[in-house]
Design an enzyme around this catalytic site. Structure first.
Site, short mmCIF file in Angstrom:
data_model
loop_
_atom_site.label_atom_id
_atom_site.label_comp_id
_atom_site.label_asym_id
_atom_site.label_seq_id
_atom_site.Cartn_x
_atom_site.Cartn_y
_atom_site.Cartn_z
N ASP A 18 -8.88 -28.14 11.18
CA ASP A 18 -8.43 -27.34 12.32
C ASP A 18 -7.69 -28.20 13.34
O ASP A 18 -8.00 -29.38 13.49
CB ASP A 18 -9.65 -26.67 12.97
N ASN A 66 -6.86 -15.55 8.66
CA ASN A 66 -5.53 -16.13 8.94
C ASN A 66 -4.38 -15.21 8.52
O ASN A 66 -3.26 -15.39 8.97
CB ASN A 66 -5.36 -17.51 8.26
C1 IPE Z 1 -10.43 -21.98 10.27
O1 IPE Z 1 -9.55 -22.30 11.30
C2 IPE Z 1 -9.67 -21.72 9.01
C3 IPE Z 1 -8.98 -22.89 8.43
C4 IPE Z 1 -9.09 -24.12 8.81
C5 IPE Z 1 -8.14 -22.58 7.33
P1 IPE Z 1 -9.09 -21.22 12.38
O2 IPE Z 1 -8.24 -21.93 13.34
O3 IPE Z 1 -8.50 -20.05 11.70
O4 IPE Z 1 -10.50 -20.82 13.00
P2 IPE Z 1 -10.87 -19.95 14.29
O5 IPE Z 1 -10.32 -18.60 14.06
O6 IPE Z 1 -10.28 -20.62 15.46
O7 IPE Z 1 -12.34 -19.95 14.34
C1 IPE Z 2 -5.59 -25.24 11.12
O1 IPE Z 2 -4.87 -25.42 12.28
C2 IPE Z 2 -4.75 -24.71 9.99
C3 IPE Z 2 -5.02 -23.32 9.60
C4 IPE Z 2 -5.91 -22.55 10.12
C5 IPE Z 2 -4.22 -22.78 8.55
P1 IPE Z 2 -4.61 -24.24 13.29
O2 IPE Z 2 -3.30 -23.63 12.98
O3 IPE Z 2 -5.75 -23.30 13.36
O4 IPE Z 2 -4.50 -25.04 14.66
P2 IPE Z 2 -4.96 -24.58 16.11
O5 IPE Z 2 -6.40 -24.16 16.02
O6 IPE Z 2 -4.06 -23.46 16.51
O7 IPE Z 2 -4.78 -25.81 16.96
MG MG Z 3 -7.43 -23.21 14.52
#
Ligand code: IPE
Ligand code: IPE
Ligand code: MG
Length: 252
Positions: A18, A66
């Site tokens: 993340d 997602n």
């Molecule tokens: C969790 O990350 C899913 C992945 C790393 C693929 P998110 O960024 O989607 O999680 P939330 O929604 O903030 O909890």
């Molecule tokens: C994790 O990074 C990747 C996926 C969930 C696919 P994020 O895209 O969630 O990054 P933040 O949470 O917005 O920083």
């Molecule tokens: Mg995230």
């Protein structure tokens, strides 16, 4: 230099990767470039786990939730995955890594599915490590699907409800034949599991770090494993019982 105890390595590491979006914001670039940088961190983590001798690595790459992100971002994530498979499959073979997936793979774009099928086939004979990508993954969906399958089999008389055990139920999940994660790492300072491996993480050790995923390198990974090695996994027992078991085993 971080020294790891080779006898106490986690067999299975799961990672919630993340913070790509926040990394991009910090560098005043678009989110998609953040994901691109995140893909580089994936390469490093895969290589390092293989080097140290980890047997299973599960990476949360895309959740069912997602799918609600902007469509340009979803497209970019899928293209990055295709690019990863194109570029890395040979490398996975060289390193003896076998690819697997968990999640609702049928919901992915056909082009992605084809490339996944190809990479899974190409790496099927490798025994060094399993790289398990969680794609379109949601733990509650996984559990519900498992419940549906097992109830259907019960209706058909293939299994008796009274014979359903924790171990047997595990075989109805995407992760069947994989051990539960010993260590979960989540980057970016979020303290939640976001619908990841809810069943499998009943006794997993959790490690949270503020480091954003694109900055999570070898040193960070070794730090997480070192901390894991300092934990006492009691599984409901007392510390004294554990010590007794350890000395009893040492005598055998
Ligand atoms: C969790 O990350 C899913 C992945 C790393 C693929 P998110 O960024 O989607 O999680 P939330 O929604 O903030 O909890
Ligand atoms: C994790 O990074 C990747 C996926 C969930 C696919 P994020 O895209 O969630 O990054 P933040 O949470 O917005 O920083
Ligand atoms: Mg995230």
């Amino acid at each position: 230099m971080i020294n790891l105890d080779k006898q106490k390595l986690p067999r299975h590491i799961a990672v919630i990767m993340d913070g790509n979006g926040r990394w991009a914001k910090m560098h005043t670039i678009g989110r998609i470039l953040g994901h691109k940088k995140g893909a580089e961190a994936v390469r490093t983590t895969v290589r390092t786990c293989r080097e140290i001798g980890i047997k299973y690595l599960t990476l949360f790459a895309f959740s069912v939730e997602n799918w609600s992100r902007p469509s340009e971002e979803i497209d970019a994530l899928m293209s990055l995955l295709e690019e990863y498979l194109d570029k890395e499959t040979n490398e996975l073979n060289k390193q003896g890594i076998r690819l697997r997936t968990i999640g609702n793979i049928g919901s992915l774009y056909k082009t992605v599915r084809d490339k996944l099928d190809n990479s899974i086939k190409m790496t099927a004979g490798n025994e060094g490590m399993i790289l398990n990508l969680a794609l379109s993954y949601g733990a509650r969906d996984e559990i519900i699907e498992g419940v549906k399958k097992i109830t259907q089999e019960a209706q058909q008389g293939k299994i008796r409800p009274e014979d359903i055990t924790k171990e047997k139920f595990g075989n109805y999940l995407y992760t069947k034949a994989m051990p539960d994660p010993d260590l979960l790492i989540r980057t970016s300072g979020e303290y939640r599991i976001s619908n990841f491996l809810l069943w499998q993480m009943a006794y997993t050790e959790f490690y949270f770090t503020d480091v954003l995923w694109p900055d999570f390198g070898k040193k960070e990974l070794l730090k997480a494993i070192a901390e894991y090695q300092n934990r006492e996994r009691r599984f409901g027992l007392t510390s004294e019982q554990l010590q007794k078991n350890i000395s009893a085993n040492a005598k055998i």
